[in-house]
Design a protein around this motif. Structure first.
Motif, PDB file in Angstrom:
ATOM      1  N   PRO A  29       0.796  -1.139  -0.068  1.00 51.49           N
ATOM      2  CA  PRO A  29      -0.043  -0.165  -0.011  1.00 51.49           C
ATOM      3  C   PRO A  29       0.875   1.257   0.026  1.00 51.49           C
ATOM      4  CG  PRO A  29      -0.168  -0.760   2.342  1.00 51.49           C
ATOM      5  CD  PRO A  29       0.714  -1.994   1.222  1.00 51.49           C
ATOM      6  N   LYS A  30       0.264   2.047  -0.700  1.00 44.32           N
ATOM      7  CA  LYS A  30       1.339   3.558  -0.927  1.00 44.32           C
ATOM      8  C   LYS A  30       0.556   4.377   0.074  1.00 44.32           C
ATOM      9  CE  LYS A  30       2.048   3.387  -6.120  1.00 44.32           C
ATOM     10  NZ  LYS A  30       0.781   2.671  -6.581  1.00 44.32           N
ATOM     11  N   ALA A  31       0.889   5.652   0.230  1.00 39.91           N
ATOM     12  CA  ALA A  31       0.528   6.719   1.333  1.00 39.91           C
ATOM     13  C   ALA A  31      -0.823   6.635   1.586  1.00 39.91           C
ATOM     14  CB  ALA A  31       0.991   7.997   0.876  1.00 39.91           C
ATOM     15  N   ASN A  32      -1.911   6.822   0.458  1.00 43.14           N
ATOM     16  CA  ASN A  32      -3.154   6.866   0.975  1.00 43.14           C
ATOM     17  C   ASN A  32      -4.120   5.345   0.612  1.00 43.14           C
ATOM     18  OD1 ASN A  32      -5.586   8.421   1.679  1.00 43.14           O
ATOM     19  ND2 ASN A  32      -6.312   8.566  -0.301  1.00 43.14           N
ATOM     20  N   GLU A  33      -3.317   4.474   0.689  1.00 46.98           N
ATOM     21  CA  GLU A  33      -3.837   3.163   0.344  1.00 46.98           C
ATOM     22  C   GLU A  33      -3.884   2.346   1.407  1.00 46.98           C
ATOM     23  OE1 GLU A  33      -2.763   2.761  -4.369  1.00 46.98           O
ATOM     24  OE2 GLU A  33      -1.385   1.844  -2.831  1.00 46.98           O
ATOM     25  N   VAL A  34      -4.868   1.266   1.345  1.00 49.72           N
ATOM     26  CA  VAL A  34      -4.685   0.250   2.140  1.00 49.72           C
ATOM     27  C   VAL A  34      -4.455  -1.290   1.791  1.00 49.72           C
ATOM     28  CG1 VAL A  34      -6.075   1.328   3.980  1.00 49.72           C
ATOM     29  CG2 VAL A  34      -7.157  -0.010   2.547  1.00 49.72           C
ATOM     30  N   LEU A  35      -3.871  -2.030   2.124  1.00 53.08           N
ATOM     31  CA  LEU A  35      -3.934  -3.605   1.511  1.00 53.08           C
ATOM     32  C   LEU A  35      -5.154  -4.215   2.013  1.00 53.08           C
ATOM     33  CD1 LEU A  35      -2.340  -5.669  -0.036  1.00 53.08           C
ATOM     34  CD2 LEU A  35      -1.285  -6.356   1.872  1.00 53.08           C
ATOM     35  N   VAL A  36      -5.890  -4.847   1.264  1.00 54.17           N
ATOM     36  CA  VAL A  36      -7.077  -5.639   1.607  1.00 54.17           C
ATOM     37  C   VAL A  36      -6.939  -7.112   1.137  1.00 54.17           C
ATOM     38  CG1 VAL A  36      -9.696  -5.920   1.326  1.00 54.17           C
ATOM     39  CG2 VAL A  36      -8.552  -3.651   1.286  1.00 54.17           C
ATOM     40  N   ARG A  37      -7.099  -7.878   2.147  1.00 55.22           N
ATOM     41  CA  ARG A  37      -7.269  -9.244   1.678  1.00 55.22           C
ATOM     42  C   ARG A  37      -8.709  -9.560   1.270  1.00 55.22           C
ATOM     43  NH1 ARG A  37      -9.444 -13.718   4.548  1.00 55.22           N
ATOM     44  NH2 ARG A  37      -9.397 -12.565   6.305  1.00 55.22           N
ATOM     45  N   VAL A  38      -8.662  -9.858  -0.132  1.00 52.86           N
ATOM     46  CA  VAL A  38      -9.847  -9.935  -0.746  1.00 52.86           C
ATOM     47  C   VAL A  38     -10.782 -11.358  -0.358  1.00 52.86           C
ATOM     48  CG1 VAL A  38     -11.122  -9.984  -3.030  1.00 52.86           C
ATOM     49  CG2 VAL A  38      -9.177  -8.783  -2.681  1.00 52.86           C
ATOM     50  N   ILE A  74      -8.782  -5.529   5.879  1.00 49.72           N
ATOM     51  CA  ILE A  74      -7.441  -4.971   5.680  1.00 49.72           C
ATOM     52  C   ILE A  74      -6.480  -5.465   6.533  1.00 49.72           C
ATOM     53  CG2 ILE A  74      -6.379  -2.652   6.436  1.00 49.72           C
ATOM     54  CD1 ILE A  74      -8.998  -1.024   6.070  1.00 49.72           C
ATOM     55  N   GLU A  75      -5.324  -5.516   5.930  1.00 48.02           N
ATOM     56  CA  GLU A  75      -4.343  -6.315   6.419  1.00 48.02           C
ATOM     57  C   GLU A  75      -2.915  -5.525   6.912  1.00 48.02           C
ATOM     58  OE1 GLU A  75      -3.855  -9.698   6.926  1.00 48.02           O
ATOM     59  OE2 GLU A  75      -5.807 -10.075   6.438  1.00 48.02           O
ATOM     60  N   ALA A  76      -3.087  -4.281   6.018  1.00 55.05           N
ATOM     61  CA  ALA A  76      -2.033  -3.307   6.331  1.00 55.05           C
ATOM     62  C   ALA A  76      -2.547  -1.963   5.905  1.00 55.05           C
ATOM     63  CB  ALA A  76      -0.843  -3.646   5.498  1.00 55.05           C
ATOM     64  N   VAL A  77      -2.036  -0.806   6.314  1.00 51.41           N
ATOM     65  CA  VAL A  77      -2.389   0.464   6.104  1.00 51.41           C
ATOM     66  C   VAL A  77      -1.151   1.354   5.663  1.00 51.41           C
ATOM     67  CG1 VAL A  77      -4.529   0.696   7.413  1.00 51.41           C
ATOM     68  CG2 VAL A  77      -2.364   1.276   8.147  1.00 51.41           C
ATOM     69  N   HIS A  83      -8.737   6.741   9.244  1.00 50.33           N
ATOM     70  CA  HIS A  83      -9.895   6.387   9.537  1.00 50.33           C
ATOM     71  C   HIS A  83     -10.242   4.894   9.319  1.00 50.33           C
ATOM     72  CE1 HIS A  83      -9.880   6.991   5.337  1.00 50.33           C
ATOM     73  NE2 HIS A  83     -10.925   6.407   5.007  1.00 50.33           N
ATOM     74  N   LEU A  84      -9.183   4.203   8.844  1.00 47.06           N
ATOM     75  CA  LEU A  84      -9.365   2.834   8.748  1.00 47.06           C
ATOM     76  C   LEU A  84      -8.235   2.273   9.287  1.00 47.06           C
ATOM     77  CD1 LEU A  84     -10.341   2.599   4.800  1.00 47.06           C
ATOM     78  CD2 LEU A  84     -11.645   2.050   6.787  1.00 47.06           C
ATOM     79  N   ALA A  85      -8.359   0.946   9.843  1.00 54.89           N
ATOM     80  CA  ALA A  85      -7.277   0.015  10.610  1.00 54.89           C
ATOM     81  C   ALA A  85      -7.207  -1.292  10.356  1.00 54.89           C
ATOM     82  CB  ALA A  85      -7.684   0.472  12.063  1.00 54.89           C
ATOM     83  N   VAL A  86      -6.206  -2.080  10.464  1.00 57.44           N
ATOM     84  CA  VAL A  86      -6.066  -3.489  10.326  1.00 57.44           C
ATOM     85  C   VAL A  86      -7.014  -4.114  10.948  1.00 57.44           C
ATOM     86  CG1 VAL A  86      -4.431  -5.257  10.852  1.00 57.44           C
ATOM     87  CG2 VAL A  86      -3.534  -2.969   9.882  1.00 57.44           C
ATOM     88  N   GLY A  87      -7.549  -5.248  10.156  1.00 50.62           N
ATOM     89  CA  GLY A  87      -8.659  -5.931  10.742  1.00 50.62           C
ATOM     90  C   GLY A  87     -10.149  -5.326  10.525  1.00 50.62           C
ATOM     91  N   ASP A  88     -10.311  -4.070  10.013  1.00 52.37           N
ATOM     92  CA  ASP A  88     -11.658  -3.655   9.650  1.00 52.37           C
ATOM     93  C   ASP A  88     -12.057  -4.393   8.391  1.00 52.37           C
ATOM     94  OD1 ASP A  88     -11.620  -1.674  11.319  1.00 52.37           O
ATOM     95  OD2 ASP A  88     -10.752   0.155  10.072  1.00 52.37           O
ATOM     96  N   ASP A 111      -6.990   2.661  -3.024  1.00 51.84           N
ATOM     97  CA  ASP A 111      -7.212   3.890  -2.329  1.00 51.84           C
ATOM     98  C   ASP A 111      -8.179   3.863  -1.285  1.00 51.84           C
ATOM     99  OD1 ASP A 111      -8.032   6.623  -2.178  1.00 51.84           O
ATOM    100  OD2 ASP A 111      -7.846   6.976  -4.406  1.00 51.84           O
ATOM    101  N   ALA A 112      -7.834   4.372  -0.010  1.00 45.83           N
ATOM    102  CA  ALA A 112      -8.804   4.118   1.000  1.00 45.83           C
ATOM    103  C   ALA A 112      -9.931   5.120   0.703  1.00 45.83           C
ATOM    104  CB  ALA A 112      -8.017   4.888   2.128  1.00 45.83           C
ATOM    105  N   ASP A 113     -10.031   6.165  -0.154  1.00 43.39           N
ATOM    106  CA  ASP A 113     -11.055   7.020  -0.366  1.00 43.39           C
ATOM    107  C   ASP A 113     -12.288   6.177  -0.751  1.00 43.39           C
ATOM    108  OD1 ASP A 113      -9.563   9.145   0.708  1.00 43.39           O
ATOM    109  OD2 ASP A 113      -9.294   9.928  -1.062  1.00 43.39           O
TER     110      ASP A 113
END
Length: 332
Positions: A29-38, A74-77, A83-88, A111-113
């Motif tokens: 994940p880049k600055a405004n991104e989160v890594l999501v386990r799909v 979400i696995e990483a931010v 506004h979002l955290a790991v585990g959300d 993109d977290a947005d």
């Protein structure tokens, strides 16, 4: 997160339009991104149109990962995410179009947005069925037509993906809702509290007289295009509002213009394609979560299940329209 490589489906060329399963390196994940386990990837008509090279306005450069809708964890931010955290548990319409990798992979950097917390009362599979169709319906009814309680709203194609969301949203907003459907799908829209209209048997003038005393509907949402949009111009009241997510043909606008009707085109992919308005999409999905948790909206699901390696069959099910309800691919 220890994952270094992940499973993904790759599209190499639009001519053969076949998926290739591959191991790719896990995105970071880049600055405004989160890594999501799909966990699940929703399928929409735009997905097979892109895959088969029939959506020039949205097609990514190849090789690419397709898949517009998604629900996951979400696995990483990245940096700057408050506004979002790991585990959300989240959902959204996140990619699979030009410039943005899609959800047909085990992990995706998003993109977290574009993300909102998923409704607690839905499974990941059900949540993955929501974003594109809810966003499309909401943009038309709320952002453009500003539907109010007590208005008469007609949805063309009320049992379809966008249609069944539009019917439920309009109902939740307090409108009196009508929907054109084929006879076999009457019970779907009636189950949402709408009046079903058989568009093949009942001429426009007849249902306008029957349900609006000849005045026309306040708001009409066309999800079908073609003749359906022409019918909307003929069924709208003076100064009424027609919205359409299918206005891609050539039409004579005179019928609607002579009634001073407004026509709004809805193209839900714009925030993903342009970067403009992404936060608003997350905001709309926040409304979706609320309405779903209040029991006012629920997705109509296609009963058949598909795994990642059966993604092509899932695309075919949507393209052939064989099933009723939203098709979702189980990723996890």
């Amino acid at each position: 997160m220890s994952q270094s490589t992940i499973r993904a489906l790759i599209l190499d060329d639009y001519a053969t339009n076949a998926f290739r399963e591959a191991q790719i390196s896990c995105p970071q994940p880049k600055a405004n991104e989160v890594l999501v386990r799909v966990v699940a990837s929703g399928v929409n008509p735009i997905d097979y149109k892109i895959r088969s090279g029939n959506a020039p306005y949205a097609m990514p450069e190849l090789p690419a990962i397709l898949g517009t809708d998604m629900a996951g964890v979400i696995e990483a931010v990245g940096a700057d995410i408050q506004h979002l955290a790991v585990g959300d548990e989240v959902y959204g319409m996140v990619g699979g179009v030009r410039g943005l990798p899609g959800s047909l992979a085990e992990y995706i950097a998003v993109d977290a947005d574009l993300l909102s917390r998923k409704p607690k009362n839905l499974s990941f599979r059900e949540a993955a069925a929501i974003p594109l169709v809810f966003l499309t319906a909401w943009e038309g009814l709320v952002d453009r037509a500003h539907v109010q309680a007590g208005q008469k709203v007609l949805v063309h194609g009320g049992a379809g993906g966008v249609g069944h969301m539009a019917v439920q949203i309009a109902k939740a907003l307090g409108a009196e809702v009508f929907a054109t459907v084929s006879p076999g799908k009457r019970s779907i829209v009636e189950g949402y509290g709408a009046t079903a209209i058989d568009y093949r048997d009942v001429p426009v003038e007849q249902y306008v007289n029957q349900y609006t005393a000849g005045k026309g509907f306040d708001v009409i949402y066309d999800t079908v295009g073609g003749k359906s949009l022409d019918d909307a111009f003929a069924a709208i009241r003076l100064y009424g509002h027609v919205t359409s997510c299918a206005a891609f043909g050539t039409h004579n606008l005179a019928t609607g213009s002579l009634r001073s009707a407004t026509l709004s085109g809805i193209f839900v992919l714009l925030p993903m394609l342009t970067g403009t308005g992404r936060k608003h999409h997350a905001e709309i999905l926040g409304y979706a979560t609320r309405l779903i948790e209040e029991g006012k909206v629920k997705p109509l699901m296609h009963p058949q299940r598909f795994t990642l390696s059966e993604a092509r069959q899932a695309h075919d099910a949507v393209e052939q329209g064989t099933g009723v309800g939203k098709v979702v691919i189980d990723i996890a």
